[in-house]
Design a protein around this motif. Structure first.
Motif, short mmCIF file in Angstrom:
data_model
loop_
_atom_site.label_atom_id
_atom_site.label_comp_id
_atom_site.label_asym_id
_atom_site.label_seq_id
_atom_site.Cartn_x
_atom_site.Cartn_y
_atom_site.Cartn_z
N VAL A 173 1.03 -1.10 0.17
CA VAL A 173 0.08 -0.01 0.05
C VAL A 173 0.73 1.26 0.08
CG1 VAL A 173 -1.88 -1.10 0.91
CG2 VAL A 173 -0.21 -0.18 2.43
N ARG B 27 -1.00 4.48 -1.20
CA ARG B 27 -1.81 5.69 -1.48
C ARG B 27 -2.83 6.00 -0.32
NH1 ARG B 27 -1.70 7.61 -6.42
NH2 ARG B 27 -0.55 6.33 -8.13
N ARG C 4 -6.00 6.76 2.01
CA ARG C 4 -7.50 7.22 1.60
C ARG C 4 -7.60 8.57 2.01
NH1 ARG C 4 -8.05 1.91 4.53
NH2 ARG C 4 -8.83 0.48 3.01
N ARG D 237 -16.96 -9.24 -1.37
CA ARG D 237 -17.29 -7.74 -0.86
C ARG D 237 -18.16 -7.89 0.02
NH1 ARG D 237 -15.82 -6.60 -6.36
NH2 ARG D 237 -18.28 -6.68 -6.82
N THR E 228 -6.43 7.50 8.33
CA THR E 228 -7.44 6.60 7.84
C THR E 228 -7.10 5.30 7.26
OG1 THR E 228 -8.00 8.09 6.08
CG2 THR E 228 -9.23 8.68 7.85
N PHE F 174 -4.98 3.16 4.34
CA PHE F 174 -4.20 3.20 2.79
C PHE F 174 -5.43 2.44 1.95
CE2 PHE F 174 -0.86 4.28 5.48
CZ PHE F 174 -0.11 5.34 4.69
N GLY F 175 -5.46 2.84 0.70
CA GLY F 175 -6.37 2.03 -0.26
C GLY F 175 -5.30 0.69 -0.69
N PRO F 176 -6.22 -0.36 -0.93
CA PRO F 176 -5.33 -1.57 -1.36
C PRO F 176 -4.64 -1.17 -2.92
CG PRO F 176 -7.77 -1.97 -1.45
CD PRO F 176 -7.59 -0.51 -0.80
N HIS G 251 -5.41 -8.97 -2.85
CA HIS G 251 -6.91 -8.84 -2.40
C HIS G 251 -8.01 -8.89 -3.18
CE1 HIS G 251 -7.73 -4.77 -4.07
NE2 HIS G 251 -6.39 -4.79 -4.00
#
Length: 514
Positions: free
Chosen positions: A167, A169, A171, A339, A409, A411-413, A465
């Protein structure tokens, strides 16, 4: 014979030199060491701008930042689960296998084992090189293999590519999209030097988030004398455990999970039943007596810390086998169903699978008790920067002013994207008209489409993921790395005439390196 091996062997590029990439390197070199020439692999290049192991996840030397898993779970070698503990002992460590150690120890372990792998590879006849750059894209395979384009503009030719990016980036928290890049807004608490060196002494700081990254941020800020406020939409802190450690015993109820019917409309209920039965095998006390029901998050933190100290908290022992059984179930689930389950069990992931270590829980409580740290609800409904400070408004509360905001918060995957023409796989960012890679083959390879053959591009680690839940679980990452390494070590040599350029480091640097 050695020269023939180098000419006919395959060139492998590993994108990412963190724990996943280092694990692939180690296990590939070990798999090749026992083979006779001609070897199936002649070169391995690891592409990462940082030294081995020193990425975002573990590459921070601040002693306050701890691994969230016990040392016994952090081996890079699937068949040697005690390797990390052995490494620590070799360097004078006197803790227990269930202790959580500073993250920098993990980075040091990666660096040491990577250096040893390079030496072993040289003795075997395999050239290993660390390329200090970032990978931007990977050209689709053709007669001459893949082309890995780097941030330097250079390209590397490869027969096989293993993508091990983690990771990176952050969020974007609600209400702060307009402030990205603001000098008083930190998009992440990492590296810790941003907080140590970038904030004025005695600042008022608002931390967005309340899970692991937010706990790290709060500990760093309070240590350095800042007045710190936590806030998040959930208003909840993680649960508390001694550490995420290997289970003490087998749990047959959990072993049923991987055999559950993915189409069963009662799947969620059956999963919960398996977990409850497993906890009861370990401790007859009802689960409700092993956790706090307090509404106030600080009081709940206090009560759950006390439960750990009293030995009245058995649920953490089932977390590792539960995670690994869910990983085994994941590939059988359609992407949409995966999901749905992730959303249904977000409470479990957010509070229990990623619980706080007892050490950090005690540290946070000390800061709450001293007044250096507080937690407020509800989450801000509006924010602005005026008069040299942040003005934050929450429903039912007077406006407050802060000197800095720290986004914690998470990190985006990571996601790979095909370009519009399906000629290149983008590692960093989404190209115009691009398509995200939403599934992987069982062997973790990538396809450009449902009918296209699999590329010689594998994914290991967090990037899986899209197929596997808890993709950052390190024991599973090491198993993935071994699976891919074994496949590369068994692959046949490339046909004569393809990729017969000099091995890395043996010739002049060129735009395209073979």
């Amino acid at each position: 014979m050695g020269r023939i091996a180098r000419i006919t062997g395959r060139d492998v590029v590993i994108v990412g030199g963190g724990v996943a990439g280092t694990s692939v390197l180690l296990q590939l070199v070990r798999a090749l060491a026992g083979r006779r020439p001609p070897l199936p692999v002649r070169s391995v290049r690891v592409v990462d701008p940082h030294p081995a192991g020193w990425g975002l996840a573990f590459g921070d030397d601040d002693p306050l930042l701890l691994c969230n898993t016990a040392a016994e779970l952090n081996s890079l070698l699937a068949d040697r689960p005690g390797d990390f503990v052995d490494h620590l002992r070799e360097h004078g460590w006197t803790g227990t296998a269930k202790d959580c150690v500073p993250r920098a120890r993990m980075a040091e372990y990666c660096a040491d084992r990577s250096a040893e792998a390079r030496e072993q590879a040289a003795r075997t006849g395999v050239a290993v090189e660390h390329v200090r750059a970032s990978a931007r894209s990977i050209g689709a395979g053709g007669p001459d293999g893949h082309r890995v384009r780097l941030s330097t503009g250079e390209e590397l030719r490869a027969d096989d590519v293993v993508v091990c990016t983690g990771v990176h980036r952050p969020r974007v928290p609600d209400g702060f999209a307009a402030f990205l890049g603001h000098p008083r807004y930190l998009d992440s608490p990492y590296p810790a030097s941003r907080i140590r060196e970038g904030l004025r002494p005695g600042s008022r700081v608002l931390v967005l988030g309340s899970h692991q990254s937010a706990a790290d941020a709060a500990l760093l800020l309070c240590r350095d004398g800042h007045r710190t406020t936590l806030t998040s939409p959930s208003g909840r802190l993680p649960a508390v455990r001694e550490s995420l450690a290997a289970p003490l015993r087998p749990y047959p109820p959990l072993e049923r999970i991987s055999r559950l019917d993915p189409a069963d409309p009662c799947l969620e209920d059956r999963l919960v039943r398996c977990v409850v039965e497993a906890i009861r095998l370990h401790d007859r006390r009802p689960l409700r007596r092993q956790v706090s029901r307090a509404c106030d998050p600080v009081q709940r933190l206090r009560e759950e810390t006390a439960l750990v100290e009293e030995g009245a908290c058995a649920w953490p022992d089932v977390m590792v086998p539960l995670i690994e059984q869910l990983i085994a179930l994941g590939p059988a689930l359609p992407p949409g169903r995966l999901r749905e389950l992730a959303a249904e069990f977000a409470w479990m992931t957010g509070r229990y699978a990623t619980a706080l270590s007892h050490v950090n829980a005690r540290r946070l409580l000390a800061h709450f008790d001293s007044g250096a740290l507080r937690m407020v609800r509800p989450y801000p409904r509006s924010v602005s920067f005026e008069g040299g400070a942040w003005r934050v408004e929450r429903s039912g509360a007077a406006p407050e002013r802060f000197d800095y905001v720290v986004n914690a918060t998470g990190f985006g995957p990571p996601l790979l994207h095909w370009d519009r023409e399906k000629t290149a796989l983008h590692v960093d960012g989404e190209p115009d008209g691009g398509t995200a890679v939403s599934r992987l083959e069982g062997d973790l390879r990538v396809r450009s489409g449902p009918e296209a053959p699999p590329e010689h591009v594998w994914v290991v680690g967090v990037g899986t993921h899209v197929r596997i839940p808890f993709a950052n679980h390190l024991r599973n990452v090491a198993r993935q790395a071994r699976q891919v390494a074994d496949r590369l070590a068994q692959a046949g040599p490339v046909p004569a005439g393809r990729g017969e350029g000099a091995a890395p480091g043996t010739g002049a640097q060129a735009r395209i390196r073979a």
